[in-house]
Design an enzyme around this catalytic site. Structure first.
Site, PDB file in Angstrom:
ATOM      1  N   HIS A 175      32.849 -20.445 -80.282  1.00 34.90           N
ATOM      2  CA  HIS A 175      33.321 -19.757 -79.079  1.00 34.90           C
ATOM      3  C   HIS A 175      34.838 -19.893 -78.989  1.00 34.90           C
ATOM      4  O   HIS A 175      35.455 -20.555 -79.832  1.00 34.90           O
ATOM      5  CB  HIS A 175      32.637 -20.307 -77.823  1.00 34.90           C
ATOM      6  CG  HIS A 175      33.006 -21.713 -77.488  1.00 34.90           C
ATOM      7  ND1 HIS A 175      32.525 -22.799 -78.195  1.00 34.90           N
ATOM      8  CD2 HIS A 175      33.826 -22.243 -76.525  1.00 34.90           C
ATOM      9  CE1 HIS A 175      33.009 -23.914 -77.685  1.00 34.90           C
ATOM     10  NE2 HIS A 175      33.809 -23.606 -76.667  1.00 34.90           N
ATOM     11  N   ASP A 209      26.571 -31.221 -78.632  1.00 36.36           N
ATOM     12  CA  ASP A 209      27.656 -31.454 -77.667  1.00 36.36           C
ATOM     13  C   ASP A 209      27.291 -32.582 -76.703  1.00 36.36           C
ATOM     14  O   ASP A 209      26.259 -32.548 -76.045  1.00 36.36           O
ATOM     15  CB  ASP A 209      27.907 -30.141 -76.920  1.00 36.36           C
ATOM     16  CG  ASP A 209      28.816 -30.271 -75.719  1.00 36.36           C
ATOM     17  OD1 ASP A 209      29.578 -31.245 -75.646  1.00 36.36           O
ATOM     18  OD2 ASP A 209      28.775 -29.367 -74.863  1.00 36.36           O
ATOM     19  N   SER A 212      40.377 -18.198 -69.946  1.00 32.35           N
ATOM     20  CA  SER A 212      39.258 -17.868 -70.827  1.00 32.35           C
ATOM     21  C   SER A 212      37.924 -17.799 -70.089  1.00 32.35           C
ATOM     22  O   SER A 212      36.945 -17.281 -70.646  1.00 32.35           O
ATOM     23  CB  SER A 212      39.160 -18.909 -71.953  1.00 32.35           C
ATOM     24  OG  SER A 212      38.926 -20.198 -71.407  1.00 32.35           O
ATOM     25  N   HIS A 238      33.115 -24.943 -58.748  1.00 32.70           N
ATOM     26  CA  HIS A 238      33.121 -25.122 -60.198  1.00 32.70           C
ATOM     27  C   HIS A 238      31.796 -25.716 -60.637  1.00 32.70           C
ATOM     28  O   HIS A 238      31.173 -26.497 -59.922  1.00 32.70           O
ATOM     29  CB  HIS A 238      34.263 -26.050 -60.631  1.00 32.70           C
ATOM     30  CG  HIS A 238      34.305 -26.267 -62.118  1.00 32.70           C
ATOM     31  ND1 HIS A 238      34.621 -25.275 -63.006  1.00 32.70           N
ATOM     32  CD2 HIS A 238      34.052 -27.377 -62.866  1.00 32.70           C
ATOM     33  CE1 HIS A 238      34.586 -25.754 -64.232  1.00 32.70           C
ATOM     34  NE2 HIS A 238      34.232 -27.019 -64.179  1.00 32.70           N
ATOM     35  N   THR A 239      31.368 -25.309 -61.821  1.00 33.56           N
ATOM     36  CA  THR A 239      30.247 -25.966 -62.478  1.00 33.56           C
ATOM     37  C   THR A 239      30.598 -26.137 -63.940  1.00 33.56           C
ATOM     38  O   THR A 239      31.404 -25.381 -64.488  1.00 33.56           O
ATOM     39  CB  THR A 239      28.939 -25.161 -62.339  1.00 33.56           C
ATOM     40  OG1 THR A 239      27.860 -25.922 -62.902  1.00 33.56           O
ATOM     41  CG2 THR A 239      29.019 -23.827 -63.063  1.00 33.56           C
ATOM     42  N   SER A 240      30.008 -27.121 -64.539  1.00 36.24           N
ATOM     43  CA  SER A 240      30.331 -27.417 -65.933  1.00 36.24           C
ATOM     44  C   SER A 240      29.708 -26.380 -66.870  1.00 36.24           C
ATOM     45  O   SER A 240      28.688 -25.757 -66.549  1.00 36.24           O
ATOM     46  CB  SER A 240      29.825 -28.815 -66.300  1.00 36.24           C
ATOM     47  OG  SER A 240      30.030 -29.082 -67.672  1.00 36.24           O
ATOM     48  N   GLY A 241      30.307 -26.249 -68.023  1.00 42.06           N
ATOM     49  CA  GLY A 241      29.733 -25.394 -69.065  1.00 42.06           C
ATOM     50  C   GLY A 241      28.947 -26.178 -70.087  1.00 42.06           C
ATOM     51  O   GLY A 241      28.564 -25.634 -71.125  1.00 42.06           O
ATOM     52  N   HIS A 242      28.728 -27.473 -69.799  1.00 39.02           N
ATOM     53  CA  HIS A 242      28.083 -28.348 -70.780  1.00 39.02           C
ATOM     54  C   HIS A 242      26.730 -28.834 -70.272  1.00 39.02           C
ATOM     55  O   HIS A 242      26.534 -29.026 -69.067  1.00 39.02           O
ATOM     56  CB  HIS A 242      28.982 -29.548 -71.085  1.00 39.02           C
ATOM     57  CG  HIS A 242      30.329 -29.167 -71.607  1.00 39.02           C
ATOM     58  ND1 HIS A 242      30.597 -29.021 -72.941  1.00 39.02           N
ATOM     59  CD2 HIS A 242      31.483 -28.880 -70.944  1.00 39.02           C
ATOM     60  CE1 HIS A 242      31.874 -28.679 -73.098  1.00 39.02           C
ATOM     61  NE2 HIS A 242      32.422 -28.577 -71.902  1.00 39.02           N
ATOM     62  N   ASP A 253      54.832 -30.166 -81.056  1.00 39.78           N
ATOM     63  CA  ASP A 253      55.701 -30.274 -79.890  1.00 39.78           C
ATOM     64  C   ASP A 253      55.966 -28.916 -79.269  1.00 39.78           C
ATOM     65  O   ASP A 253      55.364 -27.902 -79.645  1.00 39.78           O
ATOM     66  CB  ASP A 253      56.999 -31.007 -80.235  1.00 39.78           C
ATOM     67  CG  ASP A 253      57.881 -30.227 -81.211  1.00 39.78           C
ATOM     68  OD1 ASP A 253      57.580 -29.049 -81.503  1.00 39.78           O
ATOM     69  OD2 ASP A 253      58.881 -30.800 -81.692  1.00 39.78           O
TER      70      ASP A 253
END
Length: 583
Positions: free
Chosen positions: A75, A199, A237, A368-372, A447
Site C-alpha cells: 500500500h 502486522d 494519504s 480517528h480510528t486505527s488502520g491496524h 537530512d
C-alpha cells in the site's frame, strides 16, 4: 553479512520494520531469487537533529542485485514506499509493482528524484500473478486507512510466505471500497502457508478495531454542530478521512480550500483514480477563502503530526501567508500522533488553543480510528491462514512478543513463532526452521537536503552540540622553535556564558597551553591531526572534571611557518601560562 542458506531453504529477513514503527522492508529469498516486499522510511526521534527520516542500508541487496526479481508494494503509506527512490538510486533495474493509489504516489516521488523515466513501473491488482522461474507472487484484498491495500503471497517450493502489509478487517469500509477478501485468504490457508508475516502495530489492543464508517458518522455529527470556520487536518494519504470531511462540508453548505502540497496531490490522485467524486464548485481557490462567511468555510490541510513546515503549524504560528486564526475557529485533528511526534503534536494543540481556537482531537471525540488490526482480528487471520510458522513484523519489540503470544493462543507451537530483529535470517522448509545468519543493517539518515549520506557521526555531533555545546580553541604556534605565539583563545557557544565563567575559561586556556607545549616537545614531532586530537581528549576531560559536561571541542591551530602573513613580534607573542587572561 554472513547468510548461510541451504539449497532447499527459504530465507526470510527484514531490511527494516522489526523492533520499530516504520521502515518496513521484508525479503523472501530462495536460491538465486529474491522478492522484496515494501521499502519504507522511519521518522526520526527527537534527538536525531536535522534528520528528515531514516532509511536502511541496502548493501546486502546491492551485493545480491542479480537475484532481485521484483519489489512488490502492499500500500501507499510512507513507511512502506518512502525508501523506494533511495533503493532505486542504488539498484535502478528493479521492477516495481504497486496497487493503483500507491503507484500514483510512487510516480510523484520518482519524478521529484528524477527517476521516473528510468524506473520500470507496473500496476498490481488483487488478481495479478507474477511468475518467476522458482518463485511466484500473488495478492489478496485487505482494508487499511488508505485505498488499494493488498496482502502479498510469495509462493515457494516449500510453501507460501504471506505478508499482510498494514491491515484490519473493516466490514463496512467507506468510499465504496470493497471489504476484505476472506474467501481468498481461506483458500491460501487451505493450500498451505509456510510462514505468516503479520502486522503487529495493534498487538496490544485486545479488541476489534472500529470501522472507518464509525468515524465518518462521528465526524459528520461534529462538523454539523460547528458554526464557525473549520480547519480539518489529517494525513494526505488517508483518502477515507479526506472524503468524509469533504462530504460533511457539502452536506453543511461549506466550500473547501486545500492547503499543503501533499494534500493537494492526494486529493488530485483520488479524483484521477475515481475514488473522490466532488461536485463542481465545492473546492475553491485558497485566495477566495477569506471572502466567504466563516460558517461556509472548511480548510483541509496537512500538519496533523505537528510538522514545523506544514500548513497547520504555520497557521498556528501566524506565519501562513493566507490564513490567520480566528477566535471562533475549530481545528479538527483526525489522526493520532505517530511514535516520536507526540510532543510536537501536543505543542501544536497548545498553540492553537492559546490563539483562541477550539481543538477537537483524539479518540475522546471519535475523530480517528486505527488502520491496524487488534488481537481478535489477528487471531481470525491466523485461523484463516493456518501457517506452519509465524513471524510478527511491523512493530516495536514488545508488540512482536505480544503478537506471538496471541498466535500461540490459536494453537501455533511456541517453537514455531519467531521474534526476529532487522537483519536476522530465518531459514525454513516444510519440516525445519533455524537462524541462518545475520545481515548488518545500520541506519541511514536522510537530512533536509534529501541527502542519504548523513552518517552516525554527524548525527552524534548534532546531539552533542544540542546537549553540551561547542568550545572553539584557537592558537598560533611555531613548530620549529616549539613556541606558542598567540593564544590559546577559547570561545564558548552553548556551553558556558563567557562573562560569568572567566575562572573556568582562564584555567582551560592554561591547560591547553601546556598540552601544546608538551606535544611540540615530543620526538618525533606530532602532526597537526595528532595535536588536535590531544587537545580534544585532554580538554574534554578537564572540562568534564569541572562541569560534568562534555562539549564538542573544535581546535584551530595556525602554524606560523605556513602562514603567508608574518606575525609581528611583541611582548604578547610568546605567552606565559601565568599571564593568560580571558578577553
Amino acid at each position: 553479512m554472513a547468510v548461510n542458506l541451504k539449497n532447499n531453504e527459504v530465507g526470510i529477513y527484514a531490511i527494516g520494520g522489526l523492533g520499530e514503527i516504520g521502515r518496513n522492508m521484508y525479503c523472501v529469498e530462495f536460491q538465486d531469487e529474491i522478492i522484496i516486499m515494501d521499502c519504507g522510511i522511519k521518522f526520526p526521534e527527537d534527538d536525531e537533529m536535522g534528520i528528515n527520516y531514516v532509511i536502511s542500508d541496502y548493501s546486502y541487496l546491492v551485493k545480491n542485485r542479480k537475484k532481485i526479481k521484483a519489489l512488490v508494494v502492499s500500500h501507499g503509506h510512507e513507511d512502506h514506499i518512502g525508501g523506494i527512490p533511495f533503493l532505486l538510486k542504488k539498484i535502478p533495474e528493479i521492477p516495481v509493482y504497486a496497487p493503483p493509489f500507491a503507484l500514483a504516489l510512487i510516480r510523484g516521488k520518482l519524478e521529484e528524484h528524477g527517476l521516473l523515466k528510468t524506473t520500470e513501473l507496473h500496476e498490481e491488482l488483487e488478481d495479478t500473478v507474477l511468475k518467476f522461474p522458482k518463485l511466484s507472487v500473488s495478492f489478496f484484498r485487505t482494508t487499511h486507512s488508505i485505498p488499494d491495500t493488498l496482502g502479498i503471497t510469495v509462493q515457494t517450493p516449500e510453501g507460501a510466505v504471506v505478508f499482510t502489509g498494514d491491515w484490519k478487517f473493516d466490514l463496512t469500509p467507506v468510499m465504496n471500497q470493497p471489504a476484505p477478501n476472506f474467501q481468498k485468504m481461506a483458500k491460501i490457508g487451505e493450500e498451505g502457508v509456510l510462514a505468516l508475516l503479520s502486522d503487529s502495530t495493534n498487538a496490544e489492543v485486545p479488541t476489534f478495531t472500529k470501522s472507518e464508517r464509525f468515524v465518518a458518522q462521528s465526524l459528520h455529527n461534529i462538523i454539523t454542530g460547528i458554526d464557525g470556520r473549520i480547519i480539518f487536518a489529517t494525513f494526505a494519504s488517508n483518502l477515507y478521512r479526506v472524503s468524509t470531511a469533504i462530504q460533511a462540508a457539502i452536506d453543511t453548505g461549506r466550500k473547501v480550500a486545500i492547503f499543503g502540497r501533499s494534500m493537494e496531490n492526494g486529493v488530485q490522485n483520488g479524483i484521477d483514480l475515481g475514488y473522490l467524486d466532488i461536485p463542481e464548485g465545492t473546492i475553491v481557490d485558497a485566495s477566495e477563502i477569506n471572502k466567504l462567511p466563516p460558517e461556509q468555510v472548511m480548510i483541509l490541510c496537512t500538519g496533523s503530526q505537528g510538522e514545523p513546515l506544514a500548513a497547520l503549524s504555520r497557521i498556528a504560528n501566524g506565519t501562513h501567508r493566507q490564513i490567520s486564526l480566528k477566535p471562533n475557529d475549530t481545528v479538527i485533528f483526525s489522526s493520532n500522533p505517530i511514535p516520536g511526534n507526540t510532543t510536537s503534536v501536543n505543542h501544536l494543540i497548545n498553540k492553537l488553543t492559546e490563539a483562541g481556537a477550539k481543538v477537537v482531537h483524539g479518540k475522546i471525540h471519535n475523530v480517528h480510528t486505527s488502520g491496524h488490526a487488534g488481537q481478535e482480528e489477528q487471531k481470525m487471520l491466523v485461523e484463516l491462514m493456518k501457517p506452519r510458522f509465524f513471524v510478527p513484523v511491523h512493530g516495536e519489540y514488545r508488540m512482536q512478543v505480544v503478537h506471538t503470544e496471541t498466535a500461540q493462543e490459536t494453537g501455533i507451537p511456541a517453537d514455531h513463532t519467531f521474534v526476529l530483529k532487522n537483519g536476522d535470517v530465518l531459514a525454513l522448509t516444510k519440516d525445519s526452521s533455524r537462524l541462518a545468519g545475520h545481515i548488518n543493517i545500520p541506519d541511514v539518515y536522510v537530512d533536509t537536503s534529501g541527502s542519504d549520506d548523513v552518517g552516525n557521526v554527524v548525527v552524534r555531533d548534532r546531539q552533542i552540540l544540542a546537549e553540551e555545546g561547542l568550545v572553539v580553541v584557537v592558537a598560533t604556534v611555531d613548530y620549529e622553535h616549539q613556541r606558542v605565539l598567540a593564544g590559546p583563545d577559547i570561545l564558548s557557544r552553548g556551553f558556558v556564558y563567557m562573562r560569568e565563567s572567566t575562572d573556568l575559561i582562564s584555567a582551560a586556556q592554561k591547560h591547553v597551553y601546556h598540552i601544546l607545549r608538551e606535544q611540540m616537545a615530543q620526538k618525533p614531532k606530532p602532526d597537526e591531526r595528532e595535536m588536535k586530537k590531544a587537545i580534544i581528549e585532554n580538554l574534554q576531560d578537564f572540562l568534564y572534571s569541572r562541569t560534568e559536561r562534555r562539549p564538542m571541542i573544535l581546535p584551530m591551530i595556525i602554524d606560523k611557518n605556513k602562514d603567508s602573513k608574518p606575525i609581528k613580534k611583541n611582548k604578547k607573542n610568546e605567552q606565559d601560562p601565568n599571564q593568560i587572561k580571558n578577553d
